[in-house]
Write a protein that holds these residues in place. Sequence first.
Motif, mmCIF file in Angstrom:
data_model
loop_
_atom_site.group_PDB
_atom_site.id
_atom_site.type_symbol
_atom_site.label_atom_id
_atom_site.label_comp_id
_atom_site.label_asym_id
_atom_site.label_seq_id
_atom_site.Cartn_x
_atom_site.Cartn_y
_atom_site.Cartn_z
ATOM 1 N N GLY A 1 -21.212 1.307 15.870
ATOM 2 C CA GLY A 1 -20.599 0.883 14.624
ATOM 3 C C GLY A 1 -20.288 2.035 13.685
ATOM 4 O O GLY A 1 -20.576 3.205 13.963
ATOM 5 N N ALA A 2 -19.657 1.693 12.565
ATOM 6 C CA ALA A 2 -19.272 2.688 11.569
ATOM 7 C C ALA A 2 -19.493 2.124 10.180
ATOM 8 O O ALA A 2 -19.447 0.911 9.970
ATOM 9 N N GLU A 3 -19.754 3.019 9.223
ATOM 10 C CA GLU A 3 -19.900 2.612 7.829
ATOM 11 C C GLU A 3 -19.062 3.529 6.950
ATOM 12 O O GLU A 3 -19.118 4.753 7.080
ATOM 13 N N PHE A 4 -18.286 2.909 6.062
ATOM 14 C CA PHE A 4 -17.475 3.650 5.108
ATOM 15 C C PHE A 4 -17.934 3.280 3.708
ATOM 16 O O PHE A 4 -18.099 2.098 3.394
ATOM 17 N N GLU A 5 -18.128 4.303 2.873
ATOM 18 C CA GLU A 5 -18.665 4.075 1.538
ATOM 19 C C GLU A 5 -17.748 4.698 0.486
ATOM 20 O O GLU A 5 -17.288 5.835 0.638
ATOM 21 N N MET A 6 -17.497 3.937 -0.554
ATOM 22 C CA MET A 6 -16.734 4.424 -1.700
ATOM 23 C C MET A 6 -17.669 4.479 -2.904
ATOM 24 O O MET A 6 -18.394 3.512 -3.173
ATOM 25 N N ALA B 1 0.829 -1.208 0.000
ATOM 26 C CA ALA B 1 0.000 0.000 0.000
ATOM 27 C C ALA B 1 0.861 1.255 0.000
ATOM 28 O O ALA B 1 0.546 2.240 -0.687
ATOM 29 N N LEU B 2 1.943 1.243 0.774
ATOM 30 C CA LEU B 2 2.851 2.400 0.803
ATOM 31 C C LEU B 2 3.472 2.642 -0.563
ATOM 32 O O LEU B 2 3.579 3.788 -1.027
ATOM 33 N N ALA B 3 3.880 1.547 -1.220
ATOM 34 C CA ALA B 3 4.456 1.690 -2.549
ATOM 35 C C ALA B 3 3.419 2.213 -3.532
ATOM 36 O O ALA B 3 3.719 3.070 -4.383
ATOM 37 N N GLU B 4 2.191 1.712 -3.420
ATOM 38 C CA GLU B 4 1.116 2.144 -4.310
ATOM 39 C C GLU B 4 0.755 3.596 -4.062
ATOM 40 O O GLU B 4 0.434 4.345 -5.003
ATOM 41 N N LEU B 5 0.803 4.013 -2.809
ATOM 42 C CA LEU B 5 0.445 5.388 -2.471
ATOM 43 C C LEU B 5 1.370 6.376 -3.173
ATOM 44 O O LEU B 5 0.922 7.407 -3.693
ATOM 45 N N SER B 6 2.663 6.077 -3.188
ATOM 46 C CA SER B 6 3.599 6.993 -3.839
ATOM 47 C C SER B 6 3.290 7.125 -5.323
ATOM 48 O O SER B 6 3.430 8.204 -5.910
ATOM 49 N N ARG B 7 2.819 6.020 -5.945
ATOM 50 C CA ARG B 7 2.450 6.089 -7.357
ATOM 51 C C ARG B 7 1.142 6.864 -7.541
ATOM 52 O O ARG B 7 1.001 7.644 -8.494
ATOM 53 N N LEU B 8 0.191 6.656 -6.638
ATOM 54 C CA LEU B 8 -1.088 7.344 -6.738
ATOM 55 C C LEU B 8 -0.927 8.857 -6.619
ATOM 56 O O LEU B 8 -1.680 9.624 -7.226
ATOM 57 N N ILE C 1 -5.738 6.301 1.412
ATOM 58 C CA ILE C 1 -5.588 5.593 0.137
ATOM 59 C C ILE C 1 -6.950 5.372 -0.501
ATOM 60 O O ILE C 1 -7.123 5.543 -1.713
ATOM 61 N N VAL C 2 -7.937 4.993 0.308
ATOM 62 C CA VAL C 2 -9.296 4.790 -0.209
ATOM 63 C C VAL C 2 -9.794 6.074 -0.878
ATOM 64 O O VAL C 2 -10.323 6.053 -1.996
ATOM 65 N N LYS C 3 -9.636 7.190 -0.189
ATOM 66 C CA LYS C 3 -10.077 8.471 -0.731
ATOM 67 C C LYS C 3 -9.326 8.819 -2.006
ATOM 68 O O LYS C 3 -9.930 9.259 -3.003
ATOM 69 N N THR C 4 -8.019 8.595 -2.005
ATOM 70 C CA THR C 4 -7.199 8.923 -3.172
ATOM 71 C C THR C 4 -7.607 8.095 -4.385
ATOM 72 O O THR C 4 -7.737 8.613 -5.493
ATOM 73 N N VAL C 5 -7.821 6.786 -4.182
ATOM 74 C CA VAL C 5 -8.242 5.913 -5.278
ATOM 75 C C VAL C 5 -9.603 6.353 -5.821
ATOM 76 O O VAL C 5 -9.803 6.445 -7.038
ATOM 77 N N ALA C 6 -10.547 6.636 -4.906
ATOM 78 C CA ALA C 6 -11.877 7.067 -5.335
ATOM 79 C C ALA C 6 -11.803 8.360 -6.136
ATOM 80 O O ALA C 6 -12.418 8.483 -7.211
ATOM 81 N N GLU C 7 -11.036 9.324 -5.648
ATOM 82 C CA GLU C 7 -10.944 10.608 -6.330
ATOM 83 C C GLU C 7 -10.214 10.499 -7.659
ATOM 84 O O GLU C 7 -10.556 11.203 -8.619
ATOM 85 N N ARG C 8 -9.229 9.603 -7.743
ATOM 86 C CA ARG C 8 -8.542 9.383 -9.023
ATOM 87 C C ARG C 8 -9.511 8.827 -10.072
ATOM 88 O O ARG C 8 -9.309 9.001 -11.268
ATOM 89 N N HIS C 9 -10.553 8.149 -9.619
ATOM 90 C CA HIS C 9 -11.588 7.628 -10.521
ATOM 91 C C HIS C 9 -12.716 8.635 -10.745
ATOM 92 O O HIS C 9 -13.707 8.318 -11.408
ATOM 93 N N GLY C 10 -12.589 9.818 -10.176
ATOM 94 C CA GLY C 10 -13.661 10.806 -10.288
ATOM 95 C C GLY C 10 -14.781 10.554 -9.303
ATOM 96 O O GLY C 10 -15.914 11.009 -9.506
ATOM 97 N N ARG D 1 -16.247 -0.016 -15.175
ATOM 98 C CA ARG D 1 -14.866 0.122 -15.636
ATOM 99 C C ARG D 1 -14.064 0.916 -14.617
ATOM 100 O O ARG D 1 -14.551 1.898 -14.057
ATOM 101 N N GLY D 2 -12.844 0.473 -14.388
ATOM 102 C CA GLY D 2 -11.966 1.162 -13.457
ATOM 103 C C GLY D 2 -10.625 0.452 -13.383
ATOM 104 O O GLY D 2 -10.381 -0.522 -14.097
#
Length: 200
Positions: A187-192, A31-38, A166-175, A85-86
């Motif tokens: 409890g908690a809920e996270f949505e992408m 994930a750290l390696a992927e983050l630098s690319r993102l 990372i979740v936020k970055t990936v989502a935003e990179r996809h628009g 598609r993504g």
Amino acid sequence: ATTEIYTLSLHDALPIWITASTEMMVRMVNALAELSRLEDPEDKLTIEPMGLSDLVAGATETVTMESKLRDCTVAQDVAPDVTFRGDRRRLMLALTNILGNAVKHAPNGSTVTIRGWEQDDKIHIAVRDQGPGFAPEEADRLFEKYYRSVAERHRKVPGSGFGLYIVKTVAERHGGSVRARSELGRGAEFEMIVPAGERR
């Protein structure tokens, strides 16, 4: 589909703990390696068609050992035959981070629920746990880089603080976008949310 609940003896739990810990460490390094690319403005997404149910199943399988270790059930409620598609690798990373975060906060023997559906040409994937949750005013800050909630720090829950970023970055990179909802102790809920993209 719902995975079964596991009740583990110490003899059974040790190899699962070792495997789960190793998998989490490998995932963190990747994930750290992927983050630098993102974060690289020159980076390009690899867009391809995929099935929503396949994406969810793959991420769920990735956290199997962690869920076994916590006697945690992962329940899936995914709309059938939804395609979009993504960047499969990046979306898998994001979803695995959301699921891993939910399992980490889930009480032993509880259920983590992952839902997936399409609405208005957008793909929604939401993960809910039955953990202690977080204060509503922290909802947006949870996606900041290295931020960790007050409750998480108080309970000394291990974590790097960059998984949800990372979740936020990936989502935003996809628009797309992300959301977090919770009430303390409930409890908690996270949505992408990402565009479905052109069907080809």
